[in-house]
Motif scaffolding. Structure first.
Motif, PDB file in Angstrom:
ATOM      1  N   GLU A  56       0.845  -1.197   0.000  1.00  0.00           N
ATOM      2  CA  GLU A  56       0.000   0.000   0.000  1.00  0.00           C
ATOM      3  C   GLU A  56       0.875   1.240   0.000  1.00  0.00           C
ATOM      4  OE1 GLU A  56      -3.248   2.162   2.910  1.00  0.00           O
ATOM      5  OE2 GLU A  56      -2.918   0.010   3.104  1.00  0.00           O
ATOM      6  N   GLY A  57       0.507   2.201  -0.839  1.00  0.00           N
ATOM      7  CA  GLY A  57       1.248   3.455  -0.862  1.00  0.00           C
ATOM      8  C   GLY A  57       0.933   4.268  -2.102  1.00  0.00           C
ATOM      9  N   GLN A  58       1.610   5.393  -2.210  1.00  0.00           N
ATOM     10  CA  GLN A  58       1.432   6.267  -3.363  1.00  0.00           C
ATOM     11  C   GLN A  58       2.277   5.766  -4.532  1.00  0.00           C
ATOM     12  OE1 GLN A  58       2.509  10.146  -1.965  1.00  0.00           O
ATOM     13  NE2 GLN A  58       0.542  10.478  -0.970  1.00  0.00           N
ATOM     14  N   LEU A  59       1.848   6.088  -5.721  1.00  0.00           N
ATOM     15  CA  LEU A  59       2.544   5.639  -6.926  1.00  0.00           C
ATOM     16  C   LEU A  59       4.019   6.028  -6.902  1.00  0.00           C
ATOM     17  CD1 LEU A  59       2.579   4.373  -9.732  1.00  0.00           C
ATOM     18  CD2 LEU A  59       1.867   6.586 -10.644  1.00  0.00           C
ATOM     19  N   VAL A  60       4.316   7.237  -6.504  1.00  0.00           N
ATOM     20  CA  VAL A  60       5.699   7.713  -6.521  1.00  0.00           C
ATOM     21  C   VAL A  60       6.608   6.808  -5.690  1.00  0.00           C
ATOM     22  CG1 VAL A  60       5.471   9.356  -4.602  1.00  0.00           C
ATOM     23  CG2 VAL A  60       7.139   9.775  -6.422  1.00  0.00           C
ATOM     24  N   SER A  61       6.080   6.215  -4.632  1.00  0.00           N
ATOM     25  CA  SER A  61       6.893   5.332  -3.790  1.00  0.00           C
ATOM     26  C   SER A  61       7.024   3.929  -4.387  1.00  0.00           C
ATOM     27  CB  SER A  61       6.310   5.249  -2.378  1.00  0.00           C
ATOM     28  OG  SER A  61       5.060   4.581  -2.400  1.00  0.00           O
ATOM     29  N   MET A  62       6.274   3.640  -5.439  1.00  0.00           N
ATOM     30  CA  MET A  62       6.282   2.301  -6.040  1.00  0.00           C
ATOM     31  C   MET A  62       6.985   2.246  -7.392  1.00  0.00           C
ATOM     32  SD  MET A  62       2.463   1.055  -5.186  1.00  0.00           S
ATOM     33  CE  MET A  62       1.850   1.156  -3.526  1.00  0.00           C
ATOM     34  N   LEU A  63       7.386   3.387  -7.919  1.00  0.00           N
ATOM     35  CA  LEU A  63       7.968   3.419  -9.260  1.00  0.00           C
ATOM     36  C   LEU A  63       9.224   2.562  -9.385  1.00  0.00           C
ATOM     37  CD1 LEU A  63       7.467   7.162 -10.233  1.00  0.00           C
ATOM     38  CD2 LEU A  63       6.213   5.162 -11.071  1.00  0.00           C
ATOM     39  N   VAL A  64      10.100   2.608  -8.400  1.00  0.00           N
ATOM     40  CA  VAL A  64      11.327   1.809  -8.463  1.00  0.00           C
ATOM     41  C   VAL A  64      10.993   0.325  -8.477  1.00  0.00           C
ATOM     42  CG1 VAL A  64      13.436   1.194  -7.212  1.00  0.00           C
ATOM     43  CG2 VAL A  64      12.751   3.588  -7.404  1.00  0.00           C
ATOM     44  N   GLU A  65      10.057  -0.102  -7.607  1.00  0.00           N
ATOM     45  CA  GLU A  65       9.677  -1.520  -7.562  1.00  0.00           C
ATOM     46  C   GLU A  65       9.017  -1.962  -8.866  1.00  0.00           C
ATOM     47  OE1 GLU A  65       8.299  -3.206  -3.600  1.00  0.00           O
ATOM     48  OE2 GLU A  65       7.883  -1.058  -3.375  1.00  0.00           O
ATOM     49  N   LEU A  66       8.224  -1.087  -9.489  1.00  0.00           N
ATOM     50  CA  LEU A  66       7.615  -1.410 -10.783  1.00  0.00           C
ATOM     51  C   LEU A  66       8.695  -1.600 -11.850  1.00  0.00           C
ATOM     52  CD1 LEU A  66       4.557   0.992 -10.844  1.00  0.00           C
ATOM     53  CD2 LEU A  66       4.455  -1.479 -11.086  1.00  0.00           C
ATOM     54  N   ARG A  67       9.635  -0.672 -11.897  1.00  0.00           N
ATOM     55  CA  ARG A  67      10.695  -0.754 -12.907  1.00  0.00           C
ATOM     56  C   ARG A  67      11.559  -1.994 -12.720  1.00  0.00           C
ATOM     57  NH1 ARG A  67      11.322   4.991 -11.714  1.00  0.00           N
ATOM     58  NH2 ARG A  67      10.276   6.142 -13.361  1.00  0.00           N
ATOM     59  N   GLN A  68      11.788  -2.397 -11.475  1.00  0.00           N
ATOM     60  CA  GLN A  68      12.639  -3.551 -11.189  1.00  0.00           C
ATOM     61  C   GLN A  68      11.885  -4.873 -11.279  1.00  0.00           C
ATOM     62  OE1 GLN A  68      14.165  -2.626  -7.290  1.00  0.00           O
ATOM     63  NE2 GLN A  68      15.783  -1.321  -8.112  1.00  0.00           N
ATOM     64  N   GLY A  69      10.568  -4.828 -11.458  1.00  0.00           N
ATOM     65  CA  GLY A  69       9.785  -6.051 -11.545  1.00  0.00           C
ATOM     66  C   GLY A  69       9.414  -6.627 -10.193  1.00  0.00           C
ATOM     67  N   LEU A  70       9.637  -5.883  -9.114  1.00  0.00           N
ATOM     68  CA  LEU A  70       9.260  -6.353  -7.780  1.00  0.00           C
ATOM     69  C   LEU A  70       7.757  -6.225  -7.558  1.00  0.00           C
ATOM     70  CD1 LEU A  70      12.232  -4.807  -5.782  1.00  0.00           C
ATOM     71  CD2 LEU A  70      11.955  -7.176  -6.565  1.00  0.00           C
ATOM     72  N   LEU A  71       7.127  -5.317  -8.288  1.00  0.00           N
ATOM     73  CA  LEU A  71       5.664  -5.209  -8.336  1.00  0.00           C
ATOM     74  C   LEU A  71       5.241  -5.552  -9.752  1.00  0.00           C
ATOM     75  CD1 LEU A  71       4.791  -1.879  -6.463  1.00  0.00           C
ATOM     76  CD2 LEU A  71       4.318  -4.214  -5.704  1.00  0.00           C
ATOM     77  N   ASP A  72       4.183  -6.361  -9.875  1.00  0.00           N
ATOM     78  CA  ASP A  72       3.671  -6.694 -11.198  1.00  0.00           C
ATOM     79  C   ASP A  72       2.861  -5.542 -11.780  1.00  0.00           C
ATOM     80  OD1 ASP A  72       4.690  -9.414 -11.391  1.00  0.00           O
ATOM     81  OD2 ASP A  72       3.329  -9.816  -9.716  1.00  0.00           O
ATOM     82  N   PHE A  73       2.101  -4.880 -10.934  1.00  0.00           N
ATOM     83  CA  PHE A  73       1.331  -3.708 -11.346  1.00  0.00           C
ATOM     84  C   PHE A  73       0.860  -2.975 -10.109  1.00  0.00           C
ATOM     85  CE2 PHE A  73      -1.738  -7.120 -10.961  1.00  0.00           C
ATOM     86  CZ  PHE A  73      -2.822  -6.529 -10.335  1.00  0.00           C
ATOM     87  N   THR A  74       0.328  -1.788 -10.310  1.00  0.00           N
ATOM     88  CA  THR A  74      -0.256  -1.025  -9.215  1.00  0.00           C
ATOM     89  C   THR A  74      -1.570  -0.420  -9.668  1.00  0.00           C
ATOM     90  OG1 THR A  74       0.066   0.761  -7.597  1.00  0.00           O
ATOM     91  CG2 THR A  74       1.051   1.081  -9.753  1.00  0.00           C
ATOM     92  N   ILE A  75      -2.483  -0.296  -8.744  1.00  0.00           N
ATOM     93  CA  ILE A  75      -3.740   0.428  -8.967  1.00  0.00           C
ATOM     94  C   ILE A  75      -3.621   1.655  -8.090  1.00  0.00           C
ATOM     95  CG2 ILE A  75      -6.246   0.369  -8.783  1.00  0.00           C
ATOM     96  CD1 ILE A  75      -6.012  -2.722  -8.887  1.00  0.00           C
ATOM     97  N   ASN A  76      -3.463   2.805  -8.725  1.00  0.00           N
ATOM     98  CA  ASN A  76      -3.091   3.990  -7.983  1.00  0.00           C
ATOM     99  C   ASN A  76      -3.492   5.245  -8.738  1.00  0.00           C
ATOM    100  OD1 ASN A  76      -1.600   5.275  -5.817  1.00  0.00           O
ATOM    101  ND2 ASN A  76      -0.315   3.434  -5.797  1.00  0.00           N
ATOM    102  N   THR A  77      -3.299   6.377  -8.117  1.00  0.00           N
ATOM    103  CA  THR A  77      -3.516   7.653  -8.794  1.00  0.00           C
ATOM    104  C   THR A  77      -2.186   8.094  -9.396  1.00  0.00           C
ATOM    105  OG1 THR A  77      -3.050   8.854  -6.756  1.00  0.00           O
ATOM    106  CG2 THR A  77      -5.363   8.370  -7.246  1.00  0.00           C
ATOM    107  N   TYR A  78      -2.246   8.961 -10.388  1.00  0.00           N
ATOM    108  CA  TYR A  78      -1.008   9.489 -10.965  1.00  0.00           C
ATOM    109  C   TYR A  78      -1.239  10.900 -11.446  1.00  0.00           C
ATOM    110  CZ  TYR A  78      -2.798   8.783 -15.693  1.00  0.00           C
ATOM    111  OH  TYR A  78      -3.539   8.843 -16.832  1.00  0.00           O
ATOM    112  N   ASP A  79      -0.159  11.632 -11.533  1.00  0.00           N
ATOM    113  CA  ASP A  79      -0.184  13.009 -12.005  1.00  0.00           C
ATOM    114  C   ASP A  79       0.186  12.989 -13.482  1.00  0.00           C
ATOM    115  OD1 ASP A  79       0.087  15.682 -12.540  1.00  0.00           O
ATOM    116  OD2 ASP A  79       1.593  16.061 -11.009  1.00  0.00           O
ATOM    117  N   GLU A  80      -0.729  13.423 -14.328  1.00  0.00           N
ATOM    118  CA  GLU A  80      -0.493  13.384 -15.776  1.00  0.00           C
ATOM    119  C   GLU A  80       0.735  14.199 -16.189  1.00  0.00           C
ATOM    120  OE1 GLU A  80      -3.950  14.098 -18.205  1.00  0.00           O
ATOM    121  OE2 GLU A  80      -5.234  13.130 -16.724  1.00  0.00           O
TER     122      GLU A  80
END
Length: 113
Positions: A56-80
């Motif tokens: 659980e957290g904000q998208l900005v805190s999950m970007l590194v894990e997404l890029r590294q493949g530690l997270l498969d995906f996130t359902i979150n808000t984002y700033d366009e």
């Protein structure tokens, strides 16, 4: 090519209820408290052998894990304005936020953060 075959085989196994595996999902706190409990219950019912890890957290805190493949995906808000070209975004919800207050006049100093 071998990896694609392995993924296809895993997909067939999951459809047959034989699938084993792990999925790592990042979610915003609003989603974690409202939608995810029902989604995870249904998912576990349909795929009992798949382990789910939720962060659980904000998208900005999950970007590194997404890029590294530690997270498969996130359902979150984002700033366009900070759209990241390395990731794929898809809008799935449109949530309307409102300020909710009690009836009656508000005086300075009555509102706390």
């Amino acid at each position: 090519m071998l990896e694609e075959l392995r993924l296809a085989q895993e997909g067939f196994k999951q459809q047959l209820g034989l699938g084993r595996g792990k999925v790592n999902i990042g979610v915003g706190s609003c989603i974690a408290r409202t939608i995810m409990p029902k989604v995870i219950t249904r998912f576990h019912h349909e795929y009992p052998n798949v382990q789910v890890r939720i962060t659980e957290g904000q998208l900005v805190s999950m970007l590194v894990e997404l890029r590294q493949g530690l997270l498969d995906f996130t359902i979150n808000t984002y700033d366009e304005h900070n759209f990241d070209n390395e990731l794929s975004y898809q809008r799935i919800l449109e949530k309307e936020y409102r300020v909710v207050v009690r009836r009656g006049p508000l005086r300075a100093g009555q509102i706390s953060a």
